[in-house]
Design a protein around this motif. Structure first.
Motif, PDB file in Angstrom:
ATOM      1  N   ARG A 100       0.869  -1.181   0.000  1.00  0.00           N
ATOM      2  CA  ARG A 100       0.000   0.000   0.000  1.00  0.00           C
ATOM      3  C   ARG A 100       0.904   1.229   0.000  1.00  0.00           C
ATOM      4  N   MET A 101       0.658   2.137  -0.945  1.00  0.00           N
ATOM      5  CA  MET A 101       1.621   3.195  -1.182  1.00  0.00           C
ATOM      6  C   MET A 101       1.352   4.414  -0.308  1.00  0.00           C
ATOM      7  N   THR A 102       1.397   4.174   0.998  1.00  0.00           N
ATOM      8  CA  THR A 102       1.238   5.221   1.983  1.00  0.00           C
ATOM      9  C   THR A 102       2.570   5.965   2.165  1.00  0.00           C
ATOM     10  N   ALA A 103       2.495   7.117   2.809  1.00  0.00           N
ATOM     11  CA  ALA A 103       3.725   7.871   3.090  1.00  0.00           C
ATOM     12  C   ALA A 103       4.670   7.041   3.945  1.00  0.00           C
ATOM     13  N   ALA A 104       4.120   6.331   4.926  1.00  0.00           N
ATOM     14  CA  ALA A 104       4.959   5.518   5.815  1.00  0.00           C
ATOM     15  C   ALA A 104       5.673   4.421   5.042  1.00  0.00           C
ATOM     16  N   ASN A 105       4.969   3.740   4.144  1.00  0.00           N
ATOM     17  CA  ASN A 105       5.594   2.661   3.373  1.00  0.00           C
ATOM     18  C   ASN A 105       6.612   3.194   2.377  1.00  0.00           C
ATOM     19  N   MET A 106       6.296   4.301   1.709  1.00  0.00           N
ATOM     20  CA  MET A 106       7.260   4.872   0.768  1.00  0.00           C
ATOM     21  C   MET A 106       8.521   5.314   1.499  1.00  0.00           C
ATOM     22  N   ALA A 107       8.363   5.831   2.710  1.00  0.00           N
ATOM     23  CA  ALA A 107       9.535   6.229   3.499  1.00  0.00           C
ATOM     24  C   ALA A 107      10.354   5.009   3.891  1.00  0.00           C
ATOM     25  N   ARG A 108       9.689   3.908   4.229  1.00  0.00           N
ATOM     26  CA  ARG A 108      10.400   2.686   4.597  1.00  0.00           C
ATOM     27  C   ARG A 108      11.290   2.199   3.463  1.00  0.00           C
ATOM     28  N   TYR A 109      10.802   2.316   2.232  1.00  0.00           N
ATOM     29  CA  TYR A 109      11.523   1.759   1.074  1.00  0.00           C
ATOM     30  C   TYR A 109      12.237   2.837   0.249  1.00  0.00           C
ATOM     31  N   LYS A 110      12.530   3.980   0.870  1.00  0.00           N
ATOM     32  CA  LYS A 110      13.115   5.093   0.112  1.00  0.00           C
ATOM     33  C   LYS A 110      14.475   4.767  -0.490  1.00  0.00           C
ATOM     34  N   SER A 111      15.208   3.797   0.090  1.00  0.00           N
ATOM     35  CA  SER A 111      16.538   3.445  -0.415  1.00  0.00           C
ATOM     36  C   SER A 111      16.527   2.215  -1.304  1.00  0.00           C
ATOM     37  N   ASP A 112      15.359   1.688  -1.589  1.00  0.00           N
ATOM     38  CA  ASP A 112      15.272   0.470  -2.394  1.00  0.00           C
ATOM     39  C   ASP A 112      15.609   0.760  -3.861  1.00  0.00           C
ATOM     40  N   PRO A 113      16.301  -0.153  -4.555  1.00  0.00           N
ATOM     41  CA  PRO A 113      16.639   0.092  -5.968  1.00  0.00           C
ATOM     42  C   PRO A 113      15.415   0.198  -6.877  1.00  0.00           C
ATOM     43  N   ASN A 114      14.247  -0.278  -6.414  1.00  0.00           N
ATOM     44  CA  ASN A 114      13.022  -0.194  -7.216  1.00  0.00           C
ATOM     45  C   ASN A 114      12.208   1.061  -6.900  1.00  0.00           C
ATOM     46  N   TYR A 115      12.738   1.951  -6.076  1.00  0.00           N
ATOM     47  CA  TYR A 115      11.943   3.068  -5.580  1.00  0.00           C
ATOM     48  C   TYR A 115      11.409   3.965  -6.704  1.00  0.00           C
ATOM     49  N   GLU A 116      12.232   4.278  -7.697  1.00  0.00           N
ATOM     50  CA  GLU A 116      11.780   5.164  -8.767  1.00  0.00           C
ATOM     51  C   GLU A 116      10.635   4.535  -9.554  1.00  0.00           C
ATOM     52  N   PHE A 117      10.718   3.234  -9.791  1.00  0.00           N
ATOM     53  CA  PHE A 117       9.634   2.527 -10.472  1.00  0.00           C
ATOM     54  C   PHE A 117       8.361   2.604  -9.631  1.00  0.00           C
ATOM     55  N   TRP A 118       8.487   2.399  -8.330  1.00  0.00           N
ATOM     56  CA  TRP A 118       7.322   2.436  -7.460  1.00  0.00           C
ATOM     57  C   TRP A 118       6.732   3.839  -7.376  1.00  0.00           C
ATOM     58  N   ALA A 119       7.588   4.869  -7.375  1.00  0.00           N
ATOM     59  CA  ALA A 119       7.096   6.240  -7.341  1.00  0.00           C
ATOM     60  C   ALA A 119       6.271   6.554  -8.580  1.00  0.00           C
ATOM     61  N   MET A 120       6.662   5.980  -9.723  1.00  0.00           N
ATOM     62  CA  MET A 120       5.888   6.154 -10.952  1.00  0.00           C
ATOM     63  C   MET A 120       4.524   5.482 -10.822  1.00  0.00           C
ATOM     64  N   LEU A 121       4.512   4.245 -10.304  1.00  0.00           N
ATOM     65  CA  LEU A 121       3.236   3.540 -10.110  1.00  0.00           C
ATOM     66  C   LEU A 121       2.345   4.310  -9.142  1.00  0.00           C
ATOM     67  N   LYS A 122       2.972   4.940  -8.169  1.00  0.00           N
ATOM     68  CA  LYS A 122       2.219   5.636  -7.129  1.00  0.00           C
ATOM     69  C   LYS A 122       1.375   6.766  -7.695  1.00  0.00           C
ATOM     70  N   GLU A 123       1.803   7.382  -8.777  1.00  0.00           N
ATOM     71  CA  GLU A 123       1.001   8.449  -9.370  1.00  0.00           C
ATOM     72  C   GLU A 123      -0.364   7.913  -9.802  1.00  0.00           C
ATOM     73  N   GLY A 124      -0.376   6.714 -10.420  1.00  0.00           N
ATOM     74  CA  GLY A 124      -1.648   6.094 -10.783  1.00  0.00           C
ATOM     75  C   GLY A 124      -2.441   5.674  -9.561  1.00  0.00           C
ATOM     76  N   TYR A 125      -1.728   5.163  -8.557  1.00  0.00           N
ATOM     77  CA  TYR A 125      -2.359   4.778  -7.289  1.00  0.00           C
ATOM     78  C   TYR A 125      -3.063   5.984  -6.675  1.00  0.00           C
ATOM     79  N   ASP A 126      -2.363   7.114  -6.638  1.00  0.00           N
ATOM     80  CA  ASP A 126      -2.914   8.324  -6.038  1.00  0.00           C
ATOM     81  C   ASP A 126      -4.129   8.828  -6.806  1.00  0.00           C
ATOM     82  N   GLN A 127      -4.056   8.780  -8.126  1.00  0.00           N
ATOM     83  CA  GLN A 127      -5.168   9.308  -8.906  1.00  0.00           C
ATOM     84  C   GLN A 127      -6.424   8.451  -8.739  1.00  0.00           C
ATOM     85  N   PHE A 128      -6.228   7.159  -8.499  1.00  0.00           N
ATOM     86  CA  PHE A 128      -7.395   6.346  -8.179  1.00  0.00           C
ATOM     87  C   PHE A 128      -7.938   6.718  -6.798  1.00  0.00           C
ATOM     88  N   GLU A 129      -7.031   6.980  -5.832  1.00  0.00           N
ATOM     89  CA  GLU A 129      -7.472   7.385  -4.504  1.00  0.00           C
ATOM     90  C   GLU A 129      -8.267   8.690  -4.568  1.00  0.00           C
TER      91      GLU A 129
END
Length: 406
Positions: free
Chosen positions: A189-218
């Motif tokens: 779940r792409m909450t602020a807390a979860n994004m902060a937890r994974y901020k150093s992950d090598p997949n973070y930029e990919f997830w940030a892109m997905l999050k834009e679609g996640y947010d627009q659905f929210e």
């Protein structure tokens, strides 16, 4: 009998390498025509939905949940059912290559032709991997499914009972005229807390892109219109004067409805504040394992191919995750050790689309209500399966079972 045995053996070898393959036969089984339970039908009615109104699904790997959302008479969607994912293989992160055992992440579109009422995995539907985004990045794989039978090698596997209901939701929506339904697959779940937890992950930029679609659905509570250009997902964009866009070419001039832009900007301000607070409290402990890019994906793919050929290989796939308490692990799985059972291929740069961290606070209902319902036009998007983590301690067995299919 010998011929049937040989065919079955061949299918098993293919599944081990490519993912979860369903078989399509003539006729429709009775299980595919089962009605939704009466309590679910009552819930549909109570929420102002029709039996055959459109549906969409959201998948969250770390939480092990598949949600079914259904359109209400006002055009917006509401969650009508949630199911525990019985098993999924790999780690958090996208699918890169065939055989890497990753379960996909991204935005996918499922048509009636992708539904399999006679799957060897009870019932299934094909996610449609690789989609336009995956192909633009050279990602490979096939037969990535959501299916029953509670067994996974790159798919999202459900219990037969859960799959019966999920399948029925899609079937009824197609009977009502829906041409395809969107599946949104996320690492968590792409909450602020979860994004902060994974901020150093090598997949973070990919997830940030997905999050834009996640947010627009929210924000809208409507599946976003999804396109791919410039090798990235774009959401709810209009392309004036364009007959078509190319997934690999630069994005042409595009625009977004003012109402969505305004709501999204407000949403992001709230998210940014929550993210700043969360990042100061975030810890590298209790992180689920994630794939370390294309190099690890190729190692696992080679391991899968040799395993399918009957060669002697390690019990678990190779991993590039450092063996450290600082390494992404999981509250339910032990941190994977750094093993390389096969020679590492030449390093390849993972193509990851950068995107700014986007908003995701709890939305004010007035903000949601002020956003008009955009036209839904999902694209067939798929993700990449991932490697299997190492054996966890007994108290962490539950999530391990879902991830490995054991």
């Amino acid at each position: 009998m010998k011929l049937r045995t040989a065919i079955f053996a061949s299918l098993i070898a293919t599944v081990a390498l490519a993912g979860c393959q369903g078989s399509v036969f003539d006729g429709v089984g009775a299980k595919a025509e089962r009605e939704l339970p009466s309590k679910v039908q009552a819930k549909i009615k109570a929420k102002g939905m029709n039996k055959t109104s459109p549906v969409m699904a959201r998948i969250f790997k770390e939480e092990g949940v598949l949600e079914v959302w259904k359109q209400k008479t006002n055009g917006r969607y509401d969650m009508v059912a949630s199911y525990e994912i019985c098993k999924w293989s790999g780690k958090l992160g996208p699918k890169f290559v065939e055989g890497d055992r990753q379960a996909p992440e991204g935005f996918y579109s499922v048509s009636a032709a992708q539904m399999n009422p006679n799957s060897q995995f009870y019932l299934s539907f094909n996610l449609g991997f690789p989609n336009a985004y995956d192909r633009a990045h050279g990602r490979t794989g096939q037969h990535l499914m959501v299916h029953g039978a509670c067994s996974s090698a790159g798919c999202y596997s459900m219990t037969d009972e859960s799959m019966s209901e999920i399948y029925a939701f899609g079937r009824d929506a197609f009977k009502g005229g829906q041409r395809d339904f969107q599946v949104q697959a996320f690492p968590f779940r792409m909450t602020a807390a979860n994004m902060a937890r994974y901020k150093s992950d090598p997949n973070y930029e990919f997830w940030a892109m997905l999050k834009e679609g996640y947010d627009q659905f929210e924000i809208t509570k409507v599946p976003p219109k999804v396109d791919v250009c410039g090798k990235r997902y774009v959401f709810n964009q209009n392309f004036p004067g364009q007959q078509g866009i190319s997934a690999s070419a630069a994005c042409p001039p595009m625009s977004q409805p003012d109402s969505i832009q305004s709501a999204y900007s407000s949403y992001q301000k709230t998210y940014d504040a929550a993210f700043s607070t969360a990042i100061n409290k975030s810890s590298k402990k209790n992180l689920a394992p994630s794939i370390m890019g294309i190099q690890e994906a190729k190692l696992v793919s080679d391991w899968s191919a040799r395993r399918a050929r009957g060669e002697k290989v390690s019990r678990t796939p190779p991993s590039l995750s450092p063996a450290s308490s600082e390494t992404p692990g999981s509250p339910d799985t032990a941190a994977p050790t750094a093993i390389a059972q096969t020679p590492a291929p030449a390093a390849a740069t993972t193509v990851a689309t950068s995107a700014a961290v986007t908003a995701q606070p709890e939305l004010d209902q007035n903000v949601t209500a002020s956003v008009p319902v955009p036209a839904s036009n999902p694209v067939a998007a798929e993700t990449t399966p991932q490697a299997v983590p190492v054996v966890p301690s007994p108290e962490k067995k539950s999530l391990w079972n879902r991830m490995t299919g054991q």
